[in-house]
Design a protein around this motif. Structure first.
Motif, short mmCIF file in Angstrom:
data_model
loop_
_atom_site.label_atom_id
_atom_site.label_comp_id
_atom_site.label_asym_id
_atom_site.label_seq_id
_atom_site.Cartn_x
_atom_site.Cartn_y
_atom_site.Cartn_z
N MET A 68 1.25 2.20 -12.31
CA MET A 68 0.00 1.58 -11.88
C MET A 68 -0.68 2.35 -10.75
N GLU A 91 -4.61 0.67 -6.28
CA GLU A 91 -5.51 -0.48 -6.17
C GLU A 91 -5.18 -1.57 -7.19
N ASP A 92 -4.61 -1.15 -8.34
CA ASP A 92 -4.20 -2.13 -9.36
C ASP A 92 -2.95 -2.89 -8.92
N GLN A 104 -4.09 -5.57 -6.55
CA GLN A 104 -4.70 -6.68 -7.28
C GLN A 104 -3.63 -7.55 -7.93
#
Length: 355
Positions: A50, A53-54, A57
């Protein structure tokens, strides 16, 4: 007397000694992680592939669903291997041949080596994730200190006694002893001695590791029901890490065709292969594994290149070209269930066994 309230429960602040494996690639949805944690286990986000930033989140999404502890898994692996031009061309040719019926073109096949590890780790520190889970190696001394200073716990997956000793010395709080029957990538630190990773069965590995370390050990590999949990505890483990069984859950983020292959496969249907990622991993044998005859490139080049075929296979719902990671204890996994129900079923059965 065997008790389900073990050291792992105390260290991780969970009710039951059950860790959901951090399976990278989208299987570990926030919903799966939250449901496992709410049921009393430790849900784990498989974040190795990943973008930073993912990950942030996903962490926020998990926290919207539960206030219980959870973990995030990263790969501690050297991505600096050289790319041999001739081998690259051979892999390209092979993938174009295999992917012909899936409309895979040369432009689709990418050989990327983007390494987000430091940025991924920084997100975990900033978000104060309760537990960091590692595979393929160990956190550096400075990162261990930073995690500990932030009050975070560390679990380290190993495949040999020697790796377990190193993990304890490095500052790990829990050892995850991964046997050869485990699905997905082998957690072996060094592949120079054994090309496909250490080949030690779970229930041979666990007691030997337990005799050599002074921190709690979780058994991984072939563990998916109450009997295997009870057996692991008898052998000295303080808990278990479960992957394949949670892939059958309603919340798992895997393709329906993948899930159906798990339900119909048996213990003889898995093999260890490097064809998909360049690192040894156990999965259900299919046409891709059988037909890929070129020498795989080192990780992460091979993983990047085969994404073209894997993605196309998902579009076509063709499990013959997907990476179907699964452990050997497949025969009991025959139906889809809520993740919380899986935890409850395993715990209730284990309590009856151990009295």
């Amino acid at each position: 007397m065997i008790n389900l309230k073990t050291e792992i429960c105390d260290v991780l602040n969970i009710k039951y000694p059950i860790i959901q494996a951090g399976m990278a690639g989208g299987a570990t949805t926030p919903e799966l992680i939250a449901e496992v944690s709410k049921a009393g286990g430790l849900g784990t986000l498989g974040a190795a592939y990943m973008k930073p930033e993912d990950i942030r989140q996903a962490i926020n999404d998990i926290r919207k669903l539960t206030d219980k502890p959870f973990a995030v898994n990263l790969f501690c692996v050297d991505n600096s291997a050289d790319l041999d031009a001739e081998k690259k061309e051979a892999v390209m040719t092979e993938l174009l041949k295999i992917g012909k019926d899936l409309d895979v073109s040369e432009a689709d096949i990418q050989f990327n080596t983007t390494d987000y590890f430091n940025e991924q780790f920084r997100i975990l520190i900033e978000e104060k994730v309760p537990v960091i889970s590692t595979a393929f190696g160990l956190l550096s001394e400075d990162k261990v200190k930073e995690a500990k200073d932030a009050g975070m716990k560390i679990t380290a997956m190993i495949t040999t006694v020697e790796e377990a000793v190193l993990a304890e010395k490095s500052g790990a709080d829990i050892i995850v002893a991964q046997g050869s029957d485990a699905g997905g990538h082998r957690g072996t630190f060094d592949l120079t001695r054994h090309e496909n990773g250490a080949d030690i069965g779970t229930f041979s590995l666990v007691p030997q590791v337990r005799d050599k370390v002074n921190i709690p050990v979780a058994a991984a590999g072939g563990v998916n029901d109450s009997r295997s949990l009870a057996a692991a505890l008898v052998l000295g483990a303080a808990g278990v890490q479960i992957g394949t069984r949670f892939l059958s859950s309603e919340e798992a983020g895997i393709h329906r065709a993948y899930k159906e292959k798990i339900f119909e496969s048996r213990e003889e249907d898995t093999v260890i292969t490097r064809a998909f990622s360049g690192r040894p991993a156990r999965g259900i044998i299919n046409k891709f594994i059988k037909n890929f005859t070129a020498e795989p490139l080192p990780y992460p080049y091979q993983n990047s290149a085969t994404k073209s075929v894997r993605s196309a296979a998902a579009v076509y719902s063709d499990s013959e070209y997907m990476s179907l990671w699964a452990g050997q204890n497949l025969r009991p996994v025959v139906k889809e269930q809520p993740a919380a129900e899986i935890v409850e079923e395993i715990v209730d059965g284990a309590e009856k066994i151990i009295g």
